[in-house]
Design a protein around this motif. Structure first.
Motif, PDB file in Angstrom:
ATOM      1  N   ASP A   1       0.957  -1.189   0.535  1.00  0.00           N
ATOM      2  CA  ASP A   1       0.115  -0.347  -0.092  1.00  0.00           C
ATOM      3  C   ASP A   1       0.731   1.385  -0.123  1.00  0.00           C
ATOM      4  O   ASP A   1       0.140   2.301   0.054  1.00  0.00           O
TER       5      ASP A   1
ATOM      6  N   SER B   1      -3.217  -8.074 -17.597  1.00  0.00           N
ATOM      7  CA  SER B   1      -4.153  -7.997 -16.901  1.00  0.00           C
ATOM      8  C   SER B   1      -4.439  -8.218 -16.082  1.00  0.00           C
ATOM      9  O   SER B   1      -4.541  -8.089 -14.336  1.00  0.00           O
TER      10      SER B   1
ATOM     11  N   ILE C   1      -2.308  -6.196 -13.845  1.00  0.00           N
ATOM     12  CA  ILE C   1      -3.005  -4.513 -12.796  1.00  0.00           C
ATOM     13  C   ILE C   1      -4.207  -4.801 -12.150  1.00  0.00           C
ATOM     14  O   ILE C   1      -3.950  -4.561 -11.437  1.00  0.00           O
ATOM     15  N   ALA C   2      -4.895  -5.848 -12.428  1.00  0.00           N
ATOM     16  CA  ALA C   2      -5.656  -6.168 -11.321  1.00  0.00           C
ATOM     17  C   ALA C   2      -5.168  -6.046  -9.779  1.00  0.00           C
ATOM     18  O   ALA C   2      -5.245  -5.458  -8.682  1.00  0.00           O
TER      19      ALA C   2
ATOM     20  N   ALA D   1      -2.551  -4.944  -8.485  1.00  0.00           N
ATOM     21  CA  ALA D   1      -1.719  -3.568  -8.227  1.00  0.00           C
ATOM     22  C   ALA D   1      -3.123  -2.452  -7.487  1.00  0.00           C
ATOM     23  O   ALA D   1      -3.538  -2.346  -6.965  1.00  0.00           O
ATOM     24  N   HIS D   2      -4.093  -2.869  -8.680  1.00  0.00           N
ATOM     25  CA  HIS D   2      -5.523  -2.054  -8.239  1.00  0.00           C
ATOM     26  C   HIS D   2      -6.147  -2.305  -6.720  1.00  0.00           C
ATOM     27  O   HIS D   2      -6.154  -1.769  -5.695  1.00  0.00           O
ATOM     28  N   GLU D   3      -5.688  -3.704  -6.561  1.00  0.00           N
ATOM     29  CA  GLU D   3      -5.983  -3.942  -5.288  1.00  0.00           C
ATOM     30  C   GLU D   3      -5.170  -3.362  -4.089  1.00  0.00           C
ATOM     31  O   GLU D   3      -6.254  -3.352  -3.042  1.00  0.00           O
TER      32      GLU D   3
ATOM     33  N   GLY E   1      -4.737  -0.549  -4.111  1.00  0.00           N
ATOM     34  CA  GLY E   1      -4.104   1.355  -5.402  1.00  0.00           C
ATOM     35  C   GLY E   1      -3.361   1.364  -5.630  1.00  0.00           C
ATOM     36  O   GLY E   1      -3.455   3.283  -6.219  1.00  0.00           O
TER      37      GLY E   1
ATOM     38  N   LEU F   1      -1.773   2.972  -9.198  1.00  0.00           N
ATOM     39  CA  LEU F   1      -1.639   2.790 -10.800  1.00  0.00           C
ATOM     40  C   LEU F   1      -1.045   1.985 -11.563  1.00  0.00           C
ATOM     41  O   LEU F   1       0.522   1.718 -11.475  1.00  0.00           O
TER      42      LEU F   1
ATOM     43  N   GLY G   1      -7.044  -2.201 -18.625  1.00  0.00           N
ATOM     44  CA  GLY G   1      -7.123  -2.067 -16.831  1.00  0.00           C
ATOM     45  C   GLY G   1      -5.851  -1.409 -16.635  1.00  0.00           C
ATOM     46  O   GLY G   1      -6.195   0.023 -15.860  1.00  0.00           O
TER      47      GLY G   1
ATOM     48  N   ASP H   1      -3.959   2.382 -16.043  1.00  0.00           N
ATOM     49  CA  ASP H   1      -4.015   2.837 -15.973  1.00  0.00           C
ATOM     50  C   ASP H   1      -3.826   4.347 -16.955  1.00  0.00           C
ATOM     51  O   ASP H   1      -4.118   5.308 -16.884  1.00  0.00           O
TER      52      ASP H   1
ATOM     53  N   ARG I   1      -6.648   6.971 -18.430  1.00  0.00           N
ATOM     54  CA  ARG I   1      -8.226   7.253 -18.407  1.00  0.00           C
ATOM     55  C   ARG I   1      -8.426   8.444 -17.780  1.00  0.00           C
ATOM     56  O   ARG I   1      -8.049   9.279 -17.251  1.00  0.00           O
TER      57      ARG I   1
END
Lengths: 130, 487, 448
Positions: free
Chosen positions: C202, C222, C225-226, C228-230, C232, C234, C254, C256, C282
């Motif tokens: 985080d 994908s 990226i998923a 990394a998004h978990e 938070g 980019l 996905g 950014d 995005r």
């Protein structure tokens, strides 16, 4: 220039309206007039954040200028005006009403004593007009 | 008139260019990695040529008319530059070729480094930076690295005069520096009292634009440099206004420590509708080791029969790499062409006539437009674009009205220290006849402001489009004419 | 030549100014340093300079003289004649940044169309008017991410197979941000994207991966990226834009931010520049994009028109609070890429990308048949792949050069333990004969 009574003002053109321990914060008519057409408001704090006087509250942009909004008072953020992200023009049309930015549960209400009342702020603004 | 967009012109099945079929056996494409759709326009070659020809006609350009945009040095861009930079040996060399195969390129870059050293008085040059702002960034990174190498990391304060270029504060912040402004005195020089007061042991340096954005050469420059050096700081010279100084004075001789050049201003490489620029940086001897990598050096000396071998060198305390490859090489070829065509006398003449043109134009309009700092100017000058007796007519209105007379407006609202500023830089390539015509129109507009102010407020009238709704653009934010399917 | 004044005019102008001669204009300059005698070569005429420049250019061996299999960030492609012919219009190349929109609609609409084509190609929602090149675009992505989290997240994860020049540029750009930590970049480049997951937490602001990566490999990012998004973070994907004519977009994965080197879109090699830095994001990051943006609006006569927008974020207004000092874009190169993409269009772009794919795969297949050589790229690839040679790659490349072949990029320049690895690029410019010649000479090296 609309500078209503019952509000407190900062020398960076934020206003505070107090109801009990709750402070509502926005920017003054003088500020919106200087900026001209506001196109974007970004609030940099979140609900439940503990914030300190003087820290960054957000940013306000017109086509000609961008300006930081500073926190006039310390406390905990309890509400944010989400309407401003879609309708930034409210800052121009209703700076003391619909364009309020955040509400704070004050932690140090004494800080209010350092802010200007409407009379002091009127004098302050008059000194800045060229 | 409105030109349709590429997407509006598109017709399914139309082709602009054919490619030969594959002469090798085909390989299966990886099915799980293919994109579903390629939403690109479909046009014929003539569709494309007409579209961009139409668009080009909507532009104002130096080739089309007088472009006195202050601080931008919009001089004529010689056509030969476009020929030399496209020579196959330059245009078709790959940046990673072995150095033995690109000795022409490396020799040119080495010699350009030498030419810029001689012109500026700096013993070290990097050609890498992609633009003026990029050069500034490199310069301030070098200043930071210099202080760090002396275990003097507390030096984080950069002083910026209020007559400096607008990029300077943002550049300093990018390097993690703190910015402190310094006012100008009544003659438009750096205020020496304020400068002395701001010099302490946290001083990293001063960013000096000289001539400054008022078009004035700082009369106390040697004193300014001395004060900053005595406090342990370095002086950054913003070389954007070098067009006033070729063969007139070398910034390195004045004690400036680091300076960027703008090849697209001073040395005639085209502005390209906003880029590419090219922003080489020159440094004094004590900063040579900090230059970005690589620089071009002779790595094997030559002899009477043999040319030397040119190659790359990494300076010992380098700040590192600042972009891919070796700088904007195509721009370097153009600048090299320009400098060699001028020679030492020709370059001095460039600056002499840039300054003469500015002072001549000023003499023609100074009784009509108020000049806040009344001195002999250098290559540009700043007047006020309003009149106390004319209500509600602004510099912007004067600027827009100039377009109706087929002139590009000067820079307006900069520098900030002049109210309603109009910053005018004619450059040396404009004739007396053009300057006379422009001055006549400026005087005429001042008369119109009194007789028919609405004519200015609603200007321009004769341009492809009228004034733009900038508020709508910023609130609605339409940045793309293509809408993904399903939206 | 370029200074039109007659002697008579000069006299009249000096008189109007009120000085006797040109030297009198420069009395503000310290006398001691005024009018230095510059030691420069004497002036040349246009005829002479052209001859001189032709001599210098001929001292090079260009990709027209040599057979080129060199890529590693810049590629030898065909650019249709109309691209350069249109670029030569003075209305385009002798204009400046479109500050005055009423007389700059040409440049403004071109940038607007460029932004539109880049968003379509990358699968993103917004593009800026371009940065300097791929490396500086990648550095700007780091600045965007750092600002996005207001400096509260301090880790930047760089894939070890990100172009080493991009990594180096990012390190230089972030020197003033003492708290930023760069992770991942020093690992071996031939690992897989999953190797980056271990660094995610985080405190991670941004992950940058490349597509195809520096070794030529195509990965579907994908899953990364998923993940990394978990936490938070980019994710930015550095692309070769030509590959996107064929392959799944970073938008679909996905991502950014998309950054990239626009040179493959019809720009000459020009020994490394000027090129074109692609930068797309995005929607939610639009206001955090540095550099120029053009928006559609209307004029006072009710016509559709274009204007620079969101300029209040920029350096000349925000000054020290601006996140980047960039003033310009690569205007003329963005124009070149826009013309190139318009000419090729939907079908042409796909066709060129396919030609690159098929020729590169044919070359890889043929090379892998040569005793002693193998193709080290196991993942799918586009137009570039790694060849493991039986001898150090610099020796192999030197031998190829003797036969007039630029054989590829020696990975030992950037990576330890990759002495025998050569990165080979094949484009639509390489004929079957050239590929077969490459294989023949490679086979020879083995026998030496």
């Amino acid at each position: 220039m609309n500078i209503p009574t019952g509000y407190k003002y900062t020398d960076t053109d934020e206003w505070v309206r107090v109801e009990g321990s709750l402070a509502t914060i926005g920017v003054s008519d003088f500020a919106q007039d200087q900026l001209s057409d506001v196109v974007f408001v970004e609030i940099a704090v979140s609900v439940n954040d503990t914030v300190k006087k003087g820290a960054l509250l957000g940013t306000i942009e017109s086509v000609k200028a961008a300006s930081d909004i500073n926190l006039p008072i310390s406390g905990k953020v309890v509400e944010i005006n989400e309407a401003l992200s879609d309708s930034p023009e409210l800052v121009n049309s209703d700076p003391y009403g619909k364009a309020w930015m955040i509400k704070i549960e004050m932690s140090a209400p004494d800080e209010l004593n350092n802010l200007m009342d409407d009379k002091a702020y009127t004098t302050f603004c008059a000194g800045r007009e060229h | 008139m409105t030109e349709p967009t590429l997407f509006e012109l598109s017709a399914a099945g139309r082709k602009g260019v054919n490619y030969p079929d594959s002469d090798v056996p085909l390989t299966n494409l990886p099915a799980n990695l293919l994109r579903k759709d390629l939403p690109m326009p479909e046009l014929s070659e003539l569709d494309v040529v007409r579209h961009f020809t139409h668009l080009s006609r909507l532009n104002y350009s130096i080739d089309g008319g007088f472009y006195p945009l202050g601080s931008c040095t919009m001089k004529y861009n010689p056509k030969i530059n476009e020929v030399t930079s496209r020579l196959s040996g330059f245009a078709n060399t790959h940046p990673l070729q072995p150095i033995e195969t690109v000795q022409g390129n490396l020799a040119l870059m080495y010699q350009l480094q030498d030419l810029l050293k001689e012109i500026s008085g700096f013993p070290g040059i990097t050609l890498q930076p992609a633009a003026g702002a990029h050069g500034e960034f490199v310069g301030v990174l070098i200043m930071r690295a210099y202080h760090a190498s002396r275990n003097d990391a507390k030096r984080v304060k950069i002083l910026i005069p209020d007559s400096a270029h607008g990029t300077n504060p943002a550049t300093s912040s990018m390097v993690g520096m703190e910015v402190a402004p310094i006012p100008s005195d009544a003659r438009g020089n750096v205020d020496l009292v304020a400068l002395k007061a701001a010099c302490d042991d946290t001083l990293a340096g001063l960013m000096l634009t000289n001539p400054n954005t008022l078009g004035l050469f700082d009369e106390n420059v040697l004193e300014v440099v001395r004060i900053v050096h005595e406090a342990g700081g370095l002086v950054y010279g913003d070389g954007a206004n070098l067009n006033a100084l070729l063969g007139i004075v070398r910034p390195g001789d004045l004690g400036i420590d680091v300076m960027h050049f703008n090849l697209h201003k001073t040395f005639s490489t085209p502005h390209g509708g906003g880029g590419p620029g090219s922003g080489p940086v020159g440094v004094a001897a004590h900063l040579v080791d900090f230059l970005p990598a690589p620089i071009i050096e002779i790595i094997e000396p030559g002899s009477e029969e043999m040319a030397p071998l040119y190659g790359f060198k990494t300076p010992s305390k380098t700040i590192g790499r600042i972009k891919s490859f070796q700088g904007h090489f195509g721009m370097l070829v153009r600048a090299y062409t320009y400098i060699l065509m001028h020679g030492p006398d020709g370059l001095r003449k460039v600056s002499e006539y840039a300054v003469l043109n500015a002072n001549y134009l000023l003499s023609k309009i100074r009784s009509t437009y108020h000049l806040p700092y009344d001195r002999v100017c250098m290559h540009e000058f700043v007047v006020e674009g309003f009149w106390p007796d004319v209500h509600d007519v602004h510099a912007l209105d004067v600027a827009k009205r100039l377009m109706d007379y087929n002139f590009h407006p000067p820079t307006n609202y900069f520098p900030l220290i002049v109210k309603e500023a109009l910053m005018i830089e004619p450059t040396e390539t404009e004739s007396k006849q053009t300057l006379d015509e422009f001055a006549d129109v400026m005087v005429k507009i001042a008369r119109e402001a009194r007789e028919d102010p609405q004519l200015l407020k609603e200007a321009p009238h004769n341009t492809p489009v009228g004034r733009l709704d900038e508020v709508k653009a910023a609130r609605d934010l339409v940045l793309c004419c293509w809408v993904p399917e399903g939206e | 030549m370029f200074i039109p004044h007659t002697d008579q005019e000069t006299r009249e102008m000096l008189e109007a100014v009120g000085v006797k001669n040109l030297a009198e204009l420069f009395t503000a300059i310290p006398e001691k340093y005024r009018f230095p005698k510059l030691q420069l070569p004497p002036a040349m005429t246009e005829m002479e300079i052209l001859a001189e420049m032709e001599n210098i250019a001929e001292a090079n061996e260009s990709t027209k003289d040599l057979v080129c299999f060199l890529g590693a960030g810049a590629y030898n492609h065909y650019s249709p004649a109309a691209v350069d012919m249109l670029l030569r219009r003075g209305e385009f190349y002798t204009a400046y940044t479109p500050y005055q929109p009423e007389i700059s609609q040409g440049t403004l609409q071109v940038i607007f169309e460029y932004q539109s084509l880049v968003t379509a190609l990358t699968g993103m929602e917004a593009s800026n008017a371009s940065h300097y090149d791929g490396a500086t675009s990648a550095a700007e992505a780091v600045i965007l991410a750092y600002q996005n989290f207001r400096g509260k997240r301090n880790k930047i994860i760089l894939s070890p197979s990100l172009n080493p020049q991009y990594t180096a540029t990012i390190r230089t750009y972030t020197q003033g941000h003492g708290s930023l930590i760069i992770l991942g970049a020093d690992a071996r480049p031939d690992g897989s994207p999953e190797d980056l997951v271990q660094y995610l937490d985080d405190d991670t602001a941004l992950v940058i991966v490349q597509y195809p990566d520096f070794l030529g490999r195509l990965y579907d990012y994908s899953a990364l990226i998923a993940k990394a998004h978990e936490v938070g973070a980019l994710v930015a994907v550095a692309v070769n834009p030509l590959a996107l004519a064929l392959f799944k977009t970073p938008g679909d994965m996905g991502a950014d931010i998309v950054v990239g080197e626009g040179q493959p879109l019809g720009l000459p090699l020009s020994y490394g520049g000027p090129y074109l830095g692609i930068f797309a994001t995005r929607k939610e990051f639009i206001r955090k994009i540095s550099g120029r943006l053009v928006g559609e609006t209307t004029d006072s006569r009710g016509n559709r028109a274009y204007v620079l927008t969101l300029t209040a974020r920029e350096q000349h207004i925000r000054r020290e609070k601006a996140s980047s000092n960039i003033c310009t874009n690569q205007g003329l190169l963005a124009l070149a890429a826009t013309i190139y993409m318009s000419l090729l269009g939907k079908n042409g772009l796909k066709k060129v990308a396919e030609l690159n794919f098929h020729k590169a795969h044919y070359a890889a297949e043929q090379i892998s048949q040569i005793p002693g050589y193998s193709v080290a790229t196991a993942a799918p690839f586009f137009n570039e792949f790694v060849v493991t040679c039986p001898h150090p790659a610099d020796e192999v490349a030197a031998h190829l050069l003797e036969h007039g072949i630029l054989g590829g990029y020696e990975l030992a320049n950037d990576y330890q333990g990759m002495d025998n690895q050569l990165l080979v690029a094949v484009t639509e410019m390489n004929s079957k004969d050239e590929i077969d010649l490459l294989c023949e000479v490679l086979a020879e090296v083995n026998h030496d």
